[in-house]
Design a protein around this motif. Structure first.
Motif, PDB file in Angstrom:
ATOM      1  N   CYS A  47      12.580   2.974  -0.031  1.00  0.00           N
ATOM      2  CA  CYS A  47      13.127   1.631   0.083  1.00  0.00           C
ATOM      3  C   CYS A  47      14.492   1.703   0.750  1.00  0.00           C
ATOM      4  CB  CYS A  47      13.249   1.001  -1.296  1.00  0.00           C
ATOM      5  SG  CYS A  47      13.558  -0.752  -1.238  1.00  0.00           S
ATOM      6  N   PRO A  48      14.591   1.277   2.014  1.00  0.00           N
ATOM      7  CA  PRO A  48      15.861   1.368   2.738  1.00  0.00           C
ATOM      8  C   PRO A  48      16.927   0.455   2.142  1.00  0.00           C
ATOM      9  CG  PRO A  48      14.305   0.067   3.969  1.00  0.00           C
ATOM     10  CD  PRO A  48      13.560   0.619   2.781  1.00  0.00           C
ATOM     11  N   VAL A  49      18.150   0.711   2.523  1.00  0.00           N
ATOM     12  CA  VAL A  49      19.272  -0.113   2.090  1.00  0.00           C
ATOM     13  C   VAL A  49      19.013  -1.542   2.533  1.00  0.00           C
ATOM     14  CG1 VAL A  49      21.756  -0.482   2.355  1.00  0.00           C
ATOM     15  CG2 VAL A  49      20.833   1.839   2.306  1.00  0.00           C
ATOM     16  N   PRO A  50      19.262  -2.516   1.668  1.00  0.00           N
ATOM     17  CA  PRO A  50      19.040  -3.916   2.068  1.00  0.00           C
ATOM     18  C   PRO A  50      19.799  -4.259   3.348  1.00  0.00           C
ATOM     19  CG  PRO A  50      19.589  -3.753  -0.253  1.00  0.00           C
ATOM     20  CD  PRO A  50      19.768  -2.386   0.334  1.00  0.00           C
ATOM     21  N   PHE A  51      19.225  -5.143   4.145  1.00  0.00           N
ATOM     22  CA  PHE A  51      19.796  -5.504   5.444  1.00  0.00           C
ATOM     23  C   PHE A  51      21.253  -5.937   5.322  1.00  0.00           C
ATOM     24  CE2 PHE A  51      20.752  -8.740   8.649  1.00  0.00           C
ATOM     25  CZ  PHE A  51      20.692  -7.941   9.763  1.00  0.00           C
ATOM     26  N   SER A  52      21.567  -6.691   4.306  1.00  0.00           N
ATOM     27  CA  SER A  52      22.921  -7.218   4.176  1.00  0.00           C
ATOM     28  C   SER A  52      23.949  -6.116   3.967  1.00  0.00           C
ATOM     29  CB  SER A  52      22.997  -8.215   3.020  1.00  0.00           C
ATOM     30  OG  SER A  52      22.661  -7.568   1.811  1.00  0.00           O
ATOM     31  N   LEU A  53      23.515  -4.957   3.494  1.00  0.00           N
ATOM     32  CA  LEU A  53      24.424  -3.847   3.263  1.00  0.00           C
ATOM     33  C   LEU A  53      24.369  -2.821   4.375  1.00  0.00           C
ATOM     34  CD1 LEU A  53      23.718  -3.243  -0.527  1.00  0.00           C
ATOM     35  CD2 LEU A  53      25.543  -4.591   0.487  1.00  0.00           C
ATOM     36  N   SER A  54      23.403  -2.938   5.241  1.00  0.00           N
ATOM     37  CA  SER A  54      23.185  -1.953   6.288  1.00  0.00           C
ATOM     38  C   SER A  54      23.948  -2.328   7.557  1.00  0.00           C
ATOM     39  CB  SER A  54      21.688  -1.875   6.606  1.00  0.00           C
ATOM     40  OG  SER A  54      21.461  -1.019   7.683  1.00  0.00           O
ATOM     41  N   THR A  55      24.392  -1.299   8.287  1.00  0.00           N
ATOM     42  CA  THR A  55      25.050  -1.555   9.558  1.00  0.00           C
ATOM     43  C   THR A  55      24.036  -1.658  10.690  1.00  0.00           C
ATOM     44  OG1 THR A  55      25.356   0.811   9.919  1.00  0.00           O
ATOM     45  CG2 THR A  55      27.173  -0.398   8.885  1.00  0.00           C
ATOM     46  N   GLY A  97      10.420  -4.197  -1.314  1.00  0.00           N
ATOM     47  CA  GLY A  97      11.798  -4.214  -0.845  1.00  0.00           C
ATOM     48  C   GLY A  97      12.829  -3.844  -1.904  1.00  0.00           C
ATOM     49  N   ASN A  98      12.390  -3.671  -3.165  1.00  0.00           N
ATOM     50  CA  ASN A  98      13.344  -3.380  -4.230  1.00  0.00           C
ATOM     51  C   ASN A  98      12.672  -2.582  -5.340  1.00  0.00           C
ATOM     52  OD1 ASN A  98      15.315  -3.309  -6.177  1.00  0.00           O
ATOM     53  ND2 ASN A  98      15.645  -5.510  -6.224  1.00  0.00           N
ATOM     54  N   VAL A  99      13.049  -1.337  -5.443  1.00  0.00           N
ATOM     55  CA  VAL A  99      12.519  -0.470  -6.500  1.00  0.00           C
ATOM     56  C   VAL A  99      13.650   0.049  -7.393  1.00  0.00           C
ATOM     57  CG1 VAL A  99      10.393   0.205  -5.300  1.00  0.00           C
ATOM     58  CG2 VAL A  99      12.493   1.476  -4.882  1.00  0.00           C
ATOM     59  N   ASP A 100      14.790  -0.647  -7.380  1.00  0.00           N
ATOM     60  CA  ASP A 100      15.941  -0.221  -8.178  1.00  0.00           C
ATOM     61  C   ASP A 100      15.619  -0.112  -9.663  1.00  0.00           C
ATOM     62  OD1 ASP A 100      17.438  -0.102  -5.892  1.00  0.00           O
ATOM     63  OD2 ASP A 100      18.433  -2.026  -6.209  1.00  0.00           O
ATOM     64  N   TYR A 101      14.814  -1.036 -10.159  1.00  0.00           N
ATOM     65  CA  TYR A 101      14.406  -1.031 -11.565  1.00  0.00           C
ATOM     66  C   TYR A 101      13.803   0.319 -11.941  1.00  0.00           C
ATOM     67  CZ  TYR A 101      11.768  -2.451 -15.734  1.00  0.00           C
ATOM     68  OH  TYR A 101      11.249  -2.549 -16.994  1.00  0.00           O
ATOM     69  N   LEU A 102      12.897   0.791 -11.117  1.00  0.00           N
ATOM     70  CA  LEU A 102      12.215   2.050 -11.393  1.00  0.00           C
ATOM     71  C   LEU A 102      13.126   3.249 -11.125  1.00  0.00           C
ATOM     72  CD1 LEU A 102       9.573   3.048 -12.458  1.00  0.00           C
ATOM     73  CD2 LEU A 102       8.639   2.963 -10.151  1.00  0.00           C
ATOM     74  N   TYR A 113       0.802  -1.224   0.000  1.00  0.00           N
ATOM     75  CA  TYR A 113       0.000   0.000   0.000  1.00  0.00           C
ATOM     76  C   TYR A 113       0.840   1.283   0.000  1.00  0.00           C
ATOM     77  CZ  TYR A 113      -3.571   3.383   1.173  1.00  0.00           C
ATOM     78  OH  TYR A 113      -4.384   4.474   1.168  1.00  0.00           O
ATOM     79  N   PRO A 114       1.835   1.432   0.879  1.00  0.00           N
ATOM     80  CA  PRO A 114       2.631   2.669   0.850  1.00  0.00           C
ATOM     81  C   PRO A 114       3.368   2.865  -0.476  1.00  0.00           C
ATOM     82  CG  PRO A 114       2.984   1.504   2.920  1.00  0.00           C
ATOM     83  CD  PRO A 114       2.213   0.583   2.024  1.00  0.00           C
ATOM     84  N   LEU A 115       3.884   1.790  -1.054  1.00  0.00           N
ATOM     85  CA  LEU A 115       4.572   1.912  -2.335  1.00  0.00           C
ATOM     86  C   LEU A 115       3.590   2.277  -3.436  1.00  0.00           C
ATOM     87  CD1 LEU A 115       7.010   1.752  -4.179  1.00  0.00           C
ATOM     88  CD2 LEU A 115       6.687  -0.740  -4.277  1.00  0.00           C
ATOM     89  N   ARG A 116       2.443   1.663  -3.430  1.00  0.00           N
ATOM     90  CA  ARG A 116       1.438   1.985  -4.450  1.00  0.00           C
ATOM     91  C   ARG A 116       0.988   3.441  -4.338  1.00  0.00           C
ATOM     92  NH1 ARG A 116      -0.967  -2.530  -7.031  1.00  0.00           N
ATOM     93  NH2 ARG A 116      -0.052  -4.466  -6.306  1.00  0.00           N
TER      94      ARG A 116
END
Length: 126
Positions: A93-101, A68-73, A6-9
């Motif tokens: 869209c926050p930084v993915p967990f694996s890249l976040s501290t 979780g991923n809007v990089d395409y757009l 909903y928030p993304l839409r």
């Protein structure tokens, strides 16, 4: 519709309102018919009053964009020089967990549980 979307839409509706007809046409060209059916792209390009909602929906269906991923757009908005709209999506869209501290607040308990399990296994291995 998944409530998580909903928030993304809502943001995508806002982005649609900010795009000029030329920008919409350019964005549809960059999206291409591999990712969105040609009939949908043609409708948006030919009818200036037609919203981008069907384009967004097709991108959701094909998992080109997710909550979780809007990089395409982001990439395509950047290419049509709508850096302001790309920045809105980056903030959404926050930084993915694996890249976040820092873990996301909703994941904090899960991370603590994994750390505790990992520590337990390390003690057993000793």
């Amino acid at each position: 519709m998944d409530r998580a979307n909903y928030p993304l839409r809502t943001l995508l509706l806002h982005i649609d309102q900010q795009l000029s007809n030329d920008e919409r046409r350019d964005l549809c060209f960059l999206v291409g018919c591999e990712d969105v059916p040609r009939r949908i792209l043609d409708t948006v390009i030919k009818d200036n009053a037609s919203p981008m909602t069907e384009v967004w929906e097709a991108l959701f269906d094909r998992r080109k964009i997710t909550t979780g991923n809007v990089d395409y757009l982001i990439e395509r908005l950047t290419r049509i020089n709508r850096l302001d709209l790309a920045e809105l999506l980056k903030k959404f869209c926050p930084v993915p967990f694996s890249l976040s501290t820092q873990p996301l607040p909703q994941m904090a308990g899960h991370v603590e549980q994994q750390v505790a399990m990992s520590t337990g296994f390390a003690q057993i291995d000793l």
